[in-house]
Design a protein around this motif. Structure first.
Motif: not given
Ligand code: ADP
Ligand code: MG
Length: 415
Positions: A157-161, A401-415
């Protein structure tokens, strides 16, 4: 090199081999110039970020032959990424190949489950977690650690992937499937007052270390978008984070830079993960610290005395530049960004696919807010926007909201 007699020859003008040729190797190349160090790269492709700026580049995958060739050409061999099979390194290391970090340190960095086990056995503070082989075991693990949970692929994994969240039993199967199934780490989703990162540099053969001041990292969709140095946390929290990171670095014993990602819950400092290489959370050190992480990585792997890790400005802020969704190239807007005269613009020479890290901007200033405003302004110009969208640092940009960090998996790309 300053090494114990007989272990390695002393070299006035050493060659450092680098496995991988991404932006970290490119920034390492810039740091190598004033130190009188030459780099030799093993690059994945001819147009890789660092391959564009290092003449001594060979193209290939890091297999036994390619690594043996690199070892032959170099005085020490280090890594731009963790995606090297330690089993390929072991026989070479057994014959004395100078890998820095060692295959053992790389093994720990590569596998989040292995890493957690070592840290936990040493009594280091980590989020409650369990390893699960299938979705039923994952459910049981989640009941044990408590909802909501984060589901993580131990490797690759990397960058949330490879990271997903589940709020309840209904959400778990989707999270499990989205990371490609098990075995996976199931861990308590801890409340985040801030995410911190601490870099530690270690001197090969000597074991001395220097610890950089803790930085605050901001993640959006699991990808680091902003780094604020030093972290805006109480002094005693910063001091404690530095101590925890130094302890982790001692356990990992990685020569060169080791980056320790931490969670500050508002009450506790917990260890998230460890990388045994220069790290995105330390790009600010190029302009903002007396010795950059890249210079200290080279000094460390070569066994040379380490440089002062302390800040040169009250605040430094790095904003990452991600490939914009419209397919335009940030390099085409370079001149616009350069009109912000105090912004240090870094472009990695990578194709600007949407969501891919293609550069960063660092601004050093009198305080964090001033530096943030300037850095965001320059970064916005690189993606063709006139005005920055300055979200509050930390937390979910959607809810702020700092208590709920975003962990949506959309929009990533290969490094
Ligand atoms: N246990 C957790 N609790 C809360 N947030 C988490 C947890 N684990 C990961 N995250 C969030 O997901 C991000 C990515 O997770 P991480 O394990 O660091 O993956 P990566 O290898 O992609 O950096 C973290 O920076 C943090 O924002
Ligand atoms: Mg991480």
């Amino acid at each position: 090199m300053s090494t114990p007699p007989g272990t390695e020859r002393a070299v006035a003008w050493p060659r450092v081999g680098v496995v991988g040729a991404g932006q970290l190797a490119r920034m390492l190349a810039a740091a190598a110039v004033p130190l009188g160090v030459r780099l030799e790269l093993l690059a994945e492709a001819e147009d890789a970020s660092a391959a564009q700026v290092v003449p001594a580049t060979r193209i290939g995958v890091p297999d036994k032959d390619a690594l043996a060739d690199l070892v032959e050409r170099c005085d020490v061999v280090t890594f731009d990424h963790e995606l090297v099979d330690p089993a390929v390194l072991d026989p070479l290391a057994a014959q004395g190949a100078p890998f820095a970090p060692s295959p053992a340190a790389l093994r720990m960095a590569q596998d989040k489950a292995h890493q957690r086990a070592i840290l936990e056995a040493a009594g280091a503070p980590v989020p409650a977690h369990r390893l699960a082989d299938d979705v039923d075991a994952a459910l049981a693990a989640a009941e044990h650690v408590g909802w909501p949970v984060v589901v993580k692929a131990p490797r690759g994994g990397y960058d949330g992937r490879g990271v997903a969240t589940a709020d309840d039993p209904e959400g778990l199967p989707d999270a499990w499937a989205s990371i490609g199934g098990g075995p996976a780490l199931i861990e308590q989703r801890v409340p985040l007052a801030a995410e911190l990162a601490v870099l530690v540099a270690r001197r090969r053969h000597h074991g001395e270390t220097v610890v950089y001041p803790p930085t605050e990292t901001v993640q959006q969709n699991g990808i680091c978008t902003e780094v604020i140095a030093p972290a805006r946390v109480p002094d005693e929290v910063a001091a404690h984070a530095g101590k925890v990171a130094a302890l982790v670095a001692e356990l990992v014993a990685a020569d060169g830079i080791c980056a320790v990602e931490l969670f500050w819950t508002g009450e506790q400092v917990l260890i998230n993960e460890v990388a045994t290489r220069p790290h995105n959370s330390g790009h600010w050190t190029i302009e903002g610290a007396t010795t950059s992480q890249f210079a200290n990585h080279l000094r460390g792997v070569l066994g040379w005395p380490l440089g002062d890790p302390n800040v040169r400005a009250p605040a430094s802020v790095t904003v990452n530049v991600l490939g914009p969704g419209d397919g335009s190239d940030p390099a085409a807007h370079r001149s616009d960004a350069l009109t912000i005269g105090d912004a240090a613009v870094h472009l990695y020479g990578k194709t600007a696919r949407a969501g891919r890290k293609v550069g960063h901007v660092t601004v050093c200033g009198p305080d964090a807010e001033t530096a943030r405003e300037r850095a965001h302004r320059a970064a916005a110009r690189l993606v063709g926007a006139r005005e920055p969208r300055l979200a509050r640092g930390g937390g979910d940009p959607a809810t702020n909201d700092p208590q709920r960090p975003a962990l949506d998996r959309s929009g990533g790309e290969q490094p």
